[in-house]
Design an enzyme around this catalytic site. Sequence first.
Site, mmCIF file in Angstrom:
data_model
loop_
_atom_site.group_PDB
_atom_site.id
_atom_site.type_symbol
_atom_site.label_atom_id
_atom_site.label_comp_id
_atom_site.label_asym_id
_atom_site.label_seq_id
_atom_site.Cartn_x
_atom_site.Cartn_y
_atom_site.Cartn_z
ATOM 1 N N GLU A 1 9.654 -18.303 56.579
ATOM 2 C CA GLU A 1 9.368 -16.895 56.269
ATOM 3 C C GLU A 1 8.045 -16.807 55.504
ATOM 4 O O GLU A 1 7.196 -15.995 55.828
ATOM 5 C CB GLU A 1 10.511 -16.277 55.452
ATOM 6 C CG GLU A 1 10.259 -14.801 55.145
ATOM 7 C CD GLU A 1 11.421 -14.090 54.478
ATOM 8 O OE1 GLU A 1 12.577 -14.529 54.615
ATOM 9 O OE2 GLU A 1 11.163 -13.053 53.820
ATOM 10 N N ARG B 1 18.738 -10.703 45.415
ATOM 11 C CA ARG B 1 19.884 -10.721 46.327
ATOM 12 C C ARG B 1 21.077 -11.461 45.714
ATOM 13 O O ARG B 1 22.224 -11.156 46.015
ATOM 14 C CB ARG B 1 19.517 -11.288 47.704
ATOM 15 C CG ARG B 1 20.531 -10.910 48.774
ATOM 16 C CD ARG B 1 20.139 -11.409 50.156
ATOM 17 N NE ARG B 1 19.443 -10.428 50.972
ATOM 18 C CZ ARG B 1 20.021 -9.436 51.656
ATOM 19 N NH1 ARG B 1 21.324 -9.269 51.617
ATOM 20 N NH2 ARG B 1 19.305 -8.602 52.380
ATOM 21 N N GLU C 1 22.966 -14.285 58.990
ATOM 22 C CA GLU C 1 23.238 -14.965 57.721
ATOM 23 C C GLU C 1 24.685 -14.901 57.224
ATOM 24 O O GLU C 1 25.187 -15.890 56.674
ATOM 25 C CB GLU C 1 22.335 -14.378 56.626
ATOM 26 C CG GLU C 1 20.871 -14.660 56.821
ATOM 27 C CD GLU C 1 20.027 -13.808 55.888
ATOM 28 O OE1 GLU C 1 19.935 -12.582 56.117
ATOM 29 O OE2 GLU C 1 19.475 -14.360 54.922
HETATM 30 N N1 MTE Z 1 19.739 -19.142 64.154
HETATM 31 C C1 MTE Z 1 18.983 -20.122 64.703
HETATM 32 N N2 MTE Z 1 19.412 -20.711 65.821
HETATM 33 N N3 MTE Z 1 17.805 -20.515 64.140
HETATM 34 C C2 MTE Z 1 17.340 -19.955 62.972
HETATM 35 O O1 MTE Z 1 16.284 -20.328 62.473
HETATM 36 N N4 MTE Z 1 17.770 -18.303 61.189
HETATM 37 C C3 MTE Z 1 18.786 -17.562 60.454
HETATM 38 C C4 MTE Z 1 19.630 -16.727 61.422
HETATM 39 N N5 MTE Z 1 20.076 -17.528 62.518
HETATM 40 C C5 MTE Z 1 18.136 -18.923 62.354
HETATM 41 C C6 MTE Z 1 19.332 -18.532 63.018
HETATM 42 C C7 MTE Z 1 18.250 -16.672 59.451
HETATM 43 S S1 MTE Z 1 17.843 -17.305 57.946
HETATM 44 C C8 MTE Z 1 18.096 -15.332 59.668
HETATM 45 S S2 MTE Z 1 17.541 -14.313 58.467
HETATM 46 C C9 MTE Z 1 18.404 -14.737 60.963
HETATM 47 O O2 MTE Z 1 18.821 -15.684 61.916
HETATM 48 C C10 MTE Z 1 17.138 -14.026 61.450
HETATM 49 O O3 MTE Z 1 17.249 -13.510 62.722
HETATM 50 P P1 MTE Z 1 17.935 -12.084 63.012
HETATM 51 O O4 MTE Z 1 17.387 -11.149 62.001
HETATM 52 O O5 MTE Z 1 17.519 -11.825 64.379
HETATM 53 O O6 MTE Z 1 19.405 -12.300 62.822
HETATM 54 N N1 HPA Z 2 16.161 -11.042 52.955
HETATM 55 C C1 HPA Z 2 15.441 -11.964 53.583
HETATM 56 N N2 HPA Z 2 14.151 -12.080 53.473
HETATM 57 C C2 HPA Z 2 13.520 -11.226 52.680
HETATM 58 C C3 HPA Z 2 14.213 -10.240 51.986
HETATM 59 C C4 HPA Z 2 15.611 -10.132 52.133
HETATM 60 O O1 HPA Z 2 16.288 -9.285 51.552
HETATM 61 N N3 HPA Z 2 13.313 -9.564 51.269
HETATM 62 C C5 HPA Z 2 12.119 -10.149 51.523
HETATM 63 N N4 HPA Z 2 12.241 -11.145 52.371
HETATM 64 MO MO1 MOS Z 3 16.536 -15.548 56.675
HETATM 65 S S1 MOS Z 3 16.752 -16.578 54.915
HETATM 66 O O1 MOS Z 3 16.317 -14.011 55.843
HETATM 67 O O2 MOS Z 3 14.977 -16.033 57.118
#
Ligand code: MTE
Ligand code: HPA
Ligand code: MOS
Length: 750
Positions: A226, A304, A706
């Site tokens: 990120e 958070r 998550e």
């Molecule tokens: N799933 C896979 N296969 N690979 C990833 O890197 N990242 C996770 C989750 N699932 C991840 C994953 C994290 S930390 C987040 S925040 C969400 O996917 C982000 O994607 P989304 O917002 O589309 O759910």
């Molecule tokens: N979640 C994940 N990533 C972020 C957030 C959050 O709430 N705020 C800023 N980056």
């Molecule tokens: Mo997920 S820790 O918000 O990339």
Amino acid sequence: MKNIDSYTHLRGESIFVDDLMIRQDALIGLCFDAPKANGRIVQVDYSKAEAIEGVVRIFTYKDVLGENQIGGIIPDEPLWAEDEVHFWGQPIAFIVATSEAIAKKARVLIEIEIEEFPVITTAKEAKEKGSFINAPRSFNLGDTKSSFKDCDYVFEGETFSNGQEHLYLETQGCYVEPKENGDIKITSSTQGPTQVQKTAAKVLGIPMHKIEVDVTRLGGGFGGKEDQATPWAVMAAVAVQYLNRPVKYILNRHDDLRMTGKRHPYTSFFKIGLTKDLKIHAFEVEFLQNSGAAADLSPAIAERTLFHATNSYFIPNVQTTVYSCKTNLPPNTAFRGFGGPQGMFVIESAIAAAADNMGIDKSNIQECNLLVENNEFSYGQIATEVQAVKAWQTAKEKFNLEALQKETNNFNTVNFQTKKGISVMPIAFGISFTNTPMNHARALIHIYQDGSVGVSTGAVEMGQSVNTKMLQVAQDILGISADKLKLETTNTTRVANTSPTAASSTADLNGKAVEMACTNLIKRLQKIASNLLSKEPENISFSENFVWIDAKKTTLTWGEVIAQAMLERVSLSENAHYATPIINFDKTKEKGHPFAYHVYGTAITSVTLDCLHGTYEIDAVHIIHDFGKSMNLGIDIGQVEGALAQGIGWMTMEEIAYSSDGKLLSNALSTYKVPDIFSAAKKVTVLPLETEGNSMAIKKSKAVGEPPLMYGIGTYFAIQHAVKSFNKNHKLQFNAPFTPEKVLMSLYEK
Ligand code: MTE
Ligand code: HPA
Ligand code: MOS
């Protein structure tokens, strides 16, 4: 719909940064980083390294034409160290050479002298010394000071949860190319293309429009990309600015492990008060977050933690405070759950401590305190469409919790060397970036004149299958077959000013934008079809590549309508912007309505412990999960299973270790154990909770990335239950991960 990447993934044809065809004159970059965790740089001698044939140039902070600054929330992190270093692995210089082998050879020839300062590796020590990233924050509800007096039971304790390595399969990396007029194109394995673009512009001292960032897909990010994909891309961009030749930099695993931050370790102190009827009446926590040497995302992650300090329980009197403690570890960063898991581990520990002291089962307290409709969270949001009780009850009934508990107890009465343990883990996770202004996204859709469609959004595909979901949304609204649709790369020139792919919100935010853009296009096409068919536009719809009148298919095709739109000079492109309505948060009061909605669920975990060896097996994890109305259950269950495995790893075996002088000891997979197929739960059941869904979620399909990680927390308490069944003298400890070594010590504690 199947994951649209599955075909190329399976054939090894999917393209990641390292697979890109690079220009013939491309150079290779390699970081030289601090070999000490804290100190003053007395001198660095690059002469021997520079003398090697094939070393083109070594860059340092002195070469930065803009600002040597990459801090996202707080400007406290130099791209390259200047006079001091603050963590082992901090970038000091960037070697650019004609090959990786040459760059590596040069790196060991750099001579550095550092005057060492005392090193802080733990949050506790940082707090004692007053070493902080920023001011502490507190969320309060009711009045804990007076309410503890009304409690029949009050317990206090300390907890620790360790960090966690992201271990994305694809390490950090980038490929940067010069374009004309000093423009630069960066391909990066980043969750935040805009963050890379913005930071590169700042460091290079050029406008953002001169930098294009492109992302095809990531081999996993999990939060680790990120913010922390940025420095490598920026370093390479600085080199390109000088050399006018492409530079590629892919970190090897050792360098990646050493130089990047991880999940934040937390040390926490709790005080929990209950009344005779098992209601939690008051709860206080002080969280000490080990932030590392710079802020990175720590303040947002700390926030958070406060948001999730009461998990899925209602507690009328809450006082929670978090300190972001500055230490000499690499800046810790986002990791699936973003501080939420650390907060939830503490309330679960407090409940376990209370139950143990009261001689009752932990689940009795949990069940009594689940959130119900209109309860207030400590941050002021009123809980609505709450599924906490329903998820708990469904799990209890579907998986026969009482029978499982009985079986476990019976087993433990008749077996001596083997004990079983069981736990229930409810979750409630808030969906939205906690920083309200980040909750927006855009989509750009082009319908080409042959009727095929290209979809661009700000979403980054990293294995979570967000692209497949975007395609489903577009397909559904346009009424065309999947083969007519293509998901484009994520590119800052097509979709600008994006929030990172994070907070589990990507499908919601970008999906809503796709929905809006497609809806606008369909409105235009309805008019065209209406003229062609002499019917009112309201009666016209698109489905299966044909135009329909009311519920009847006509012979007019999608392609014919598109051709007519071209003749009539109607725009076949659309850009839409979505910003989550309703949400708000007032940091001066620490109150508001920060989340679009919450995701709920309940997991029941059972384990079997070998009390001779301290080893354990996870027999089963049974989950009832609130998907809303899942738009793709295959993908969503995959997310639950992956997150669960990651949560179990964090709680049981992934043990990050730094030496007292700040060197990462667990710097390879031989010393850092991640869950493999043998340590996975023997059985995982994931059943969707039946609900109406939530209209703030895309197609009422709730965010899923998550929240399920936190089901893994249940494993800690299931193991603890088994340990306690063997050794009544064991004084509960809340010190994650609960490794077999720790289990063994607990089993034979006097
Ligand atoms: N799933 C896979 N296969 N690979 C990833 O890197 N990242 C996770 C989750 N699932 C991840 C994953 C994290 S930390 C987040 S925040 C969400 O996917 C982000 O994607 P989304 O917002 O589309 O759910
Ligand atoms: N979640 C994940 N990533 C972020 C957030 C959050 O709430 N705020 C800023 N980056
Ligand atoms: Mo997920 S820790 O918000 O990339």
